[in-house]
Design a protein around this motif. Structure first.
Motif, PDB file in Angstrom:
ATOM      1  N   UNK A  33      31.433  -6.545   2.060  1.00  0.00           N
ATOM      2  CA  UNK A  33      30.339  -7.342   1.486  1.00  0.00           C
ATOM      3  C   UNK A  33      30.337  -7.366  -0.044  1.00  0.00           C
ATOM      4  N   UNK A  34      30.874  -6.329  -0.676  1.00  0.00           N
ATOM      5  CA  UNK A  34      30.649  -6.153  -2.108  1.00  0.00           C
ATOM      6  C   UNK A  34      31.911  -5.689  -2.823  1.00  0.00           C
ATOM      7  N   UNK A  35      31.969  -6.059  -4.093  1.00  0.00           N
ATOM      8  CA  UNK A  35      33.006  -5.531  -4.974  1.00  0.00           C
ATOM      9  C   UNK A  35      32.846  -4.000  -5.055  1.00  0.00           C
ATOM     10  N   UNK A  36      33.899  -3.251  -4.813  1.00  0.00           N
ATOM     11  CA  UNK A  36      33.771  -1.785  -4.785  1.00  0.00           C
ATOM     12  C   UNK A  36      33.263  -1.172  -6.094  1.00  0.00           C
ATOM     13  N   UNK A  37      33.497  -1.854  -7.220  1.00  0.00           N
ATOM     14  CA  UNK A  37      33.119  -1.269  -8.512  1.00  0.00           C
ATOM     15  C   UNK A  37      31.799  -1.811  -9.053  1.00  0.00           C
ATOM     16  N   UNK A  38      31.085  -2.580  -8.241  1.00  0.00           N
ATOM     17  CA  UNK A  38      29.890  -3.241  -8.743  1.00  0.00           C
ATOM     18  C   UNK A  38      28.675  -2.777  -7.950  1.00  0.00           C
ATOM     19  N   UNK A  39      27.568  -2.606  -8.676  1.00  0.00           N
ATOM     20  CA  UNK A  39      26.289  -2.304  -8.011  1.00  0.00           C
ATOM     21  C   UNK A  39      25.231  -3.224  -8.612  1.00  0.00           C
ATOM     22  N   UNK A  40      24.222  -3.550  -7.829  1.00  0.00           N
ATOM     23  CA  UNK A  40      23.138  -4.404  -8.321  1.00  0.00           C
ATOM     24  C   UNK A  40      21.826  -3.624  -8.278  1.00  0.00           C
ATOM     25  N   UNK A  41      20.866  -4.101  -9.091  1.00  0.00           N
ATOM     26  CA  UNK A  41      19.588  -3.391  -9.162  1.00  0.00           C
ATOM     27  C   UNK A  41      18.471  -4.363  -9.494  1.00  0.00           C
ATOM     28  N   UNK A  42      17.252  -3.893  -9.270  1.00  0.00           N
ATOM     29  CA  UNK A  42      16.065  -4.659  -9.630  1.00  0.00           C
ATOM     30  C   UNK A  42      15.106  -3.729 -10.355  1.00  0.00           C
ATOM     31  N   UNK A  43      14.299  -4.305 -11.238  1.00  0.00           N
ATOM     32  CA  UNK A  43      13.196  -3.560 -11.833  1.00  0.00           C
ATOM     33  C   UNK A  43      11.937  -4.028 -11.118  1.00  0.00           C
ATOM     34  N   UNK A  44      11.203  -3.099 -10.557  1.00  0.00           N
ATOM     35  CA  UNK A  44      10.089  -3.498  -9.696  1.00  0.00           C
ATOM     36  C   UNK A  44       8.919  -2.526  -9.835  1.00  0.00           C
ATOM     37  N   UNK A  45       7.806  -2.932  -9.244  1.00  0.00           N
ATOM     38  CA  UNK A  45       6.608  -2.089  -9.264  1.00  0.00           C
ATOM     39  C   UNK A  45       5.949  -2.170  -7.893  1.00  0.00           C
ATOM     40  N   UNK A  46       5.607  -1.047  -7.370  1.00  0.00           N
ATOM     41  CA  UNK A  46       4.800  -1.040  -6.149  1.00  0.00           C
ATOM     42  C   UNK A  46       3.337  -1.013  -6.581  1.00  0.00           C
ATOM     43  N   UNK A  47       2.575  -1.975  -6.108  1.00  0.00           N
ATOM     44  CA  UNK A  47       1.149  -2.028  -6.441  1.00  0.00           C
ATOM     45  C   UNK A  47       0.365  -1.562  -5.219  1.00  0.00           C
ATOM     46  N   UNK A  48      -0.260  -0.420  -5.379  1.00  0.00           N
ATOM     47  CA  UNK A  48      -1.023   0.169  -4.280  1.00  0.00           C
ATOM     48  C   UNK A  48      -2.468  -0.316  -4.434  1.00  0.00           C
ATOM     49  N   UNK A  49      -2.766  -1.426  -3.773  1.00  0.00           N
ATOM     50  CA  UNK A  49      -4.023  -2.149  -4.027  1.00  0.00           C
ATOM     51  C   UNK A  49      -5.227  -1.441  -3.435  1.00  0.00           C
ATOM     52  N   UNK A  50      -5.007  -0.607  -2.429  1.00  0.00           N
ATOM     53  CA  UNK A  50      -6.105   0.229  -1.908  1.00  0.00           C
ATOM     54  C   UNK A  50      -5.508   1.525  -1.361  1.00  0.00           C
ATOM     55  N   UNK A  51      -6.267   2.611  -1.515  1.00  0.00           N
ATOM     56  CA  UNK A  51      -5.828   3.890  -0.945  1.00  0.00           C
ATOM     57  C   UNK A  51      -6.670   4.279   0.265  1.00  0.00           C
ATOM     58  N   UNK A  93       9.918  -8.136  -9.517  1.00  0.00           N
ATOM     59  CA  UNK A  93       9.605  -7.900  -8.104  1.00  0.00           C
ATOM     60  C   UNK A  93       8.432  -6.929  -7.978  1.00  0.00           C
ATOM     61  N   UNK A  94       7.444  -7.371  -7.225  1.00  0.00           N
ATOM     62  CA  UNK A  94       6.291  -6.526  -6.906  1.00  0.00           C
ATOM     63  C   UNK A  94       6.322  -6.245  -5.407  1.00  0.00           C
ATOM     64  N   UNK A 301       6.284   2.174 -10.850  1.00  0.00           N
ATOM     65  CA  UNK A 301       5.096   2.834 -10.286  1.00  0.00           C
ATOM     66  C   UNK A 301       5.149   2.818  -8.770  1.00  0.00           C
ATOM     67  N   UNK A 302       4.756   3.906  -8.149  1.00  0.00           N
ATOM     68  CA  UNK A 302       4.401   3.923  -6.723  1.00  0.00           C
ATOM     69  C   UNK A 302       3.511   5.128  -6.475  1.00  0.00           C
ATOM     70  N   UNK A 303       2.226   4.889  -6.398  1.00  0.00           N
ATOM     71  CA  UNK A 303       1.278   5.990  -6.262  1.00  0.00           C
ATOM     72  C   UNK A 303       1.491   6.776  -4.965  1.00  0.00           C
TER      73      UNK A 303
END
Ligand code: SF4
Length: 343
Positions: A33-51, A93-94, A301-303
């Motif tokens: 599926x992927x180039x052996x020398x490559x990795x991908x990433x995302x910058x994201x936040x988990x929003x915990x809207x209620x506890x 990404x949230x 973040x991920x509470x």
């Protein structure tokens, strides 16, 4: 090319294969599926809207019951402020993730997600709910999963992720999360989500008291679902954080996590992405790229996991230097829109 393995072969690999053998076998599947020398990433936040949550899972340090002090529901303004801050960090990404709050009906979520879509359009993608929350909401609304998925889709939702799965065996759920859902509910809901044209993912959490057979059953059920229904964009595995939970326990060692990532990559030969968890493994997560993972999040973040002991490093450049030092080219990956919803 090695043929697909069954659970007996997976058990043998887990018990007897060296790290090098696991890496090599996992690398062969990754390379399909992927180039052996490559990795991908995302910058994201988990929003915990209620506890506030009535599920009372014994491995959770996050929830409070409806009649206890300390419960909250985030306002729309607070949600937007968190998304704006994520954008400033360069993320797009949230993931919304809260509790089973009996005071919040399905309409609350549809209104929230419609407002987020109206404000951010396609600039920010969001994982609206986990399947666990989706099952709870559909049950509370007394509608079937197909209707719940359609209503969320009409509100602008593209993704409902496989979060909240932990270990997908009925025994595990009875031991730790008997108010959450059954495994059958989980997959029925996920099938309805796929059939509604939404995207979804597979997840898994290891490091509780699950047996090897339970881990293998989870992988088997995931692979079977992908064979039958499709729609699983990725498989993300993370590790249990035990601090402050009723169940307690200790964290597993990174090597056990890496080996499990390799076994998952080998077994789940029909899932494109295997993701490693920076949220729970920090810098040790990147070594999993050598064991078949190809993608990761940098969460700000991920509470839920932070309450149970997870620590988050906001020096994203320092984090990205680690996979680079391991020999990988790292590239940002934007959240994808489901093909069925693309105009
Ligand atoms: S893990 Fe999720 S469903 Fe379980 S108690 Fe915590 S918030 Fe509720």
């Amino acid at each position: 090319m090695n043929p697909r393995i069954d659970t007996d072969e997976a058990r043998e690999l887990w018990l007897h294969a060296s790290d090098e053998e696991l890496k090599e076998r996992a690398g062969q599947v990754r390379a399909r599926y992927h180039d052996p020398d490559r990795a991908t990433y995302m910058v994201m936040r988990i929003i915990n809207y209620t506890n506030v949550c009535v599920a009372q899972c014994d491995y959770c340090a996050f929830f409070v019951l409806p009649n206890q002090d300390g419960g909250y529901v985030l306002s729309r303004k607070e949600v937007f402020a968190k998304i704006d801050e994520l954008v400033e960090f360069g993320g797009d990404l949230v993931a919304f993730n809260g509790g089973f709050n009996p005071k919040l009906p399905l309409d609350f979520y549809c209104d929230l997600f419609a407002a987020v879509r109206a404000r951010y359009g396609e600039r920010v993608e969001f994982y609206a709910l986990t399947i666990a929350e989706f099952v709870f909401l559909a049950d509370r609304a007394r509608i079937d999963y197909a209707e719940a998925a359609a209503r969320l889709r009409d509100a602008g939702v593209h993704w409902i992720t496989g979060g909240g799965s932990e270990i997908l065996t009925e025994d595990f759920r009875k031991r730790h999360a008997k108010w959450k859902y059954t495994v059958r509910d989980y997959f029925d809901a996920q099938r309805a989500i796929v059939e509604a044209g939404l995207r979804t993912t597979a997840t898994m959490v290891i490091g509780f008291d699950e047996t090897l057979d339970e881990r293998l059953e989870h992988l088997q059920r995931t692979r079977d679902f992908q064979d039958e229904a499709g729609g699983l964009f990725s498989f993300l595995c993370w590790t249990y954080k035990p601090y402050g939970t009723a169940f307690g326990g200790r964290e597993i060692a990174p090597r056990e996590y890496w080996r499990h990532i390799a076994l998952s990559r080998i077994f789940l030969d029909n899932v494109k992405h295997v993701r490693t968890s920076v949220l729970t493994q920090n810098e040790d997560a990147f070594r999993a790229l050598d064991y078949g993972a190809d993608d990761f999040d940098l969460p700000i973040e991920d509470e839920v996991t932070q309450k149970a002991g997870a620590t988050i490093d906001l020096d994203l450049e320092a984090l990205l230097a680690i996979p680079r030092s391991l020999g990988y080219t790292v590239e940002y990956r934007r959240a994808e829109r489901p093909a069925a919803l693309t105009a």
